[in-house]
Every structure is written in structure tokens, then in C-alpha cells.
Design a protein around this motif. Structure first.
Motif, short mmCIF file in Angstrom:
data_model
loop_
_atom_site.label_atom_id
_atom_site.label_comp_id
_atom_site.label_asym_id
_atom_site.label_seq_id
_atom_site.Cartn_x
_atom_site.Cartn_y
_atom_site.Cartn_z
N ALA A 44 0.82 -1.21 0.00
CA ALA A 44 0.00 0.00 0.00
C ALA A 44 0.85 1.26 0.00
N ARG A 45 2.00 1.22 0.65
CA ARG A 45 2.86 2.40 0.72
C ARG A 45 3.42 2.82 -0.64
N ALA A 46 3.39 1.92 -1.60
CA ALA A 46 3.88 2.27 -2.94
C ALA A 46 3.03 3.36 -3.57
N ALA A 47 1.78 3.48 -3.15
CA ALA A 47 0.91 4.51 -3.69
C ALA A 47 1.42 5.91 -3.37
N ASP A 48 2.26 6.04 -2.35
CA ASP A 48 2.82 7.33 -1.96
C ASP A 48 4.04 7.73 -2.80
N VAL A 49 4.50 6.84 -3.68
CA VAL A 49 5.70 7.10 -4.47
C VAL A 49 5.28 7.54 -5.87
N SER A 50 5.66 8.75 -6.24
CA SER A 50 5.33 9.26 -7.58
C SER A 50 6.35 8.74 -8.59
N GLY A 51 6.04 8.93 -9.85
CA GLY A 51 6.99 8.58 -10.90
C GLY A 51 8.28 9.37 -10.78
N VAL A 52 8.16 10.62 -10.40
CA VAL A 52 9.34 11.47 -10.20
C VAL A 52 10.17 10.95 -9.02
N ASP A 53 9.47 10.56 -7.92
CA ASP A 53 10.18 9.99 -6.76
C ASP A 53 10.94 8.73 -7.15
N TYR A 54 10.28 7.88 -7.94
CA TYR A 54 10.91 6.63 -8.36
C TYR A 54 12.15 6.92 -9.23
N GLN A 55 12.02 7.83 -10.18
CA GLN A 55 13.15 8.13 -11.04
C GLN A 55 14.29 8.76 -10.26
N GLN A 56 13.98 9.61 -9.28
CA GLN A 56 15.03 10.19 -8.44
C GLN A 56 15.74 9.09 -7.67
N ALA A 57 14.98 8.12 -7.18
CA ALA A 57 15.59 6.99 -6.47
C ALA A 57 16.53 6.21 -7.39
N MET A 58 16.18 6.08 -8.65
CA MET A 58 17.06 5.38 -9.59
C MET A 58 18.36 6.17 -9.80
#
Length: 175
Positions: A44-58
Motif C-alpha cells: 500500500a505504501r507504494a501509492a505514496d511514491v510518484s513517478g518522479v520519486d521513483y526516477q530520483q531513487a534510480m
């Protein structure tokens, strides 16, 4: 590996939660009663991660890889504890608090096993080997990480340590 303005936890959460949700969302929807509440909460916590957040993490993951590479340019292996304390009770809430050496911390993952996911994210080989026993009689592990793609070298070192330590035959006393 935290410090110097480099916090691994947001990187791990953005990547881990979204990957697990992508992989297990259908299973969770079809069988929610068969999965642990902790696992469902993580999805459920994945819903709090935006596409921008994910790309920044990469991008941050790439920087983390380079940082580990620079450390391993100065030595053959990295050595650290596998965990910051011995095993937790089976009913431990993994999103709850944790006590380590008489101090209470607000979350389990970053305080109990902060180093294990690091090498999963960077791809460096890592291994945990027996290193002794805590005051409570439970095992303590030594976590070793090696150079990128140097798995065989890491396994040789781990085997030498295990042979020299004579810990493989020892088991904790069970109640």
C-alpha cells in the motif's frame, strides 16, 4: 552509508515498495487474507511514491553504486555487522518500534538491518556468515560485501573465515 547527506532509506523505499507492488498487487487483491498485514502495508505504501520519486531513487541508486565502488577501490572487501542486534520475536511489527541496546527506535528496517538492502540495490556481492553469539545466546552475523562481479573472491574469503572460526557447528540454546 548514511551521513554526508546520503540517506539510503528513501531510495530503498521508493524502489522496493513500487517493485513489490508491481509484482504482487494482483496476488494481494486475489488473496488478501493469505498475506501478512506487514506485507500488505508495504504494498500500500507504494501509492505514496510518484513517478518522479521513483526516477530520483534510480538516479540516487546510481550515485550509491559509485560510492560503494569508490570504497572498494581502496580495499578488497567491506565488513560490517549483518544486523544491529540479534533476532527479533516472531510477532515483531516490522513497521513498529525496535529496541537496540536499551534504546528505542521508531522503525525496524533502517535500524535493525540497514546494510543488507544496500548491496541488493547496488548489485555488489554480499554474504552473511556466523561471527559469534550475543548476550542473549542468539547468533550474530558478519556481513561482507565484495567488488562488483567478484562473487568468487567473496565466497573464498567467507569460506576461509568460516573454517577458521569454528562457528558452523555451534547452535544457540533453545528454550
Amino acid at each position: 552509508f548514511s551521513g554526508d547527506g546520503f540517506d539510503i532509506e528513501p531510495i530503498w523505499r521508493a524502489i522496493n515498495h513500487t517493485v513489490w507492488r508491481t509484482r504482487f498487487d494482483k496476488l494481494a487483491a486475489d488473496h488478501p487474507d493469505d498475506l501478512s498485514p506487514t506485507f500488505l502495508k508495504q504494498l500500500a505504501r507504494a501509492a505514496d511514491v510518484s513517478g518522479v520519486d521513483y526516477q530520483q531513487a534510480m538516479f540516487d541508486r546510481t550515485a550509491l553504486f559509485r560510492r560503494v565502488q569508490s570504497l572498494l577501490a581502496r580495499g578488497d572487501l567491506l565488513a560490517m555487522p549483518t544486523l544491529t542486534r540479534t533476532a527479533l520475536p516472531i510477532d515483531q511489527d516490522l513497521f513498529g518500534t525496535i529496541e537496540i541496546d536499551g534504546r528505542s527506535f521508531d522503525s525496524v528496517r533502517p535500524h535493525w538491518f540497514p546494510w543488507t538492502m544496500l548491496f541488493n540495490m547496488t548489485g555488489h556481492p554480499a554474504i552473511s556468515i556466523p561471527a559469534g553469539f550475543g548476550r542473549d545466546g542468539l547468533p550474530i552475523g558478519l556481513h561482507l560485501a565484495g567488488r562488483f562481479r567478484a562473487d568468487a573472491e567473496l565466497l573464498r574469503v567467507a569460506a576461509l573465515f568460516e573454517a577458521a572460526s569454528d562457528l558452523l557447528g555451534r547452535w544457540p540454546a533453545l528454550p
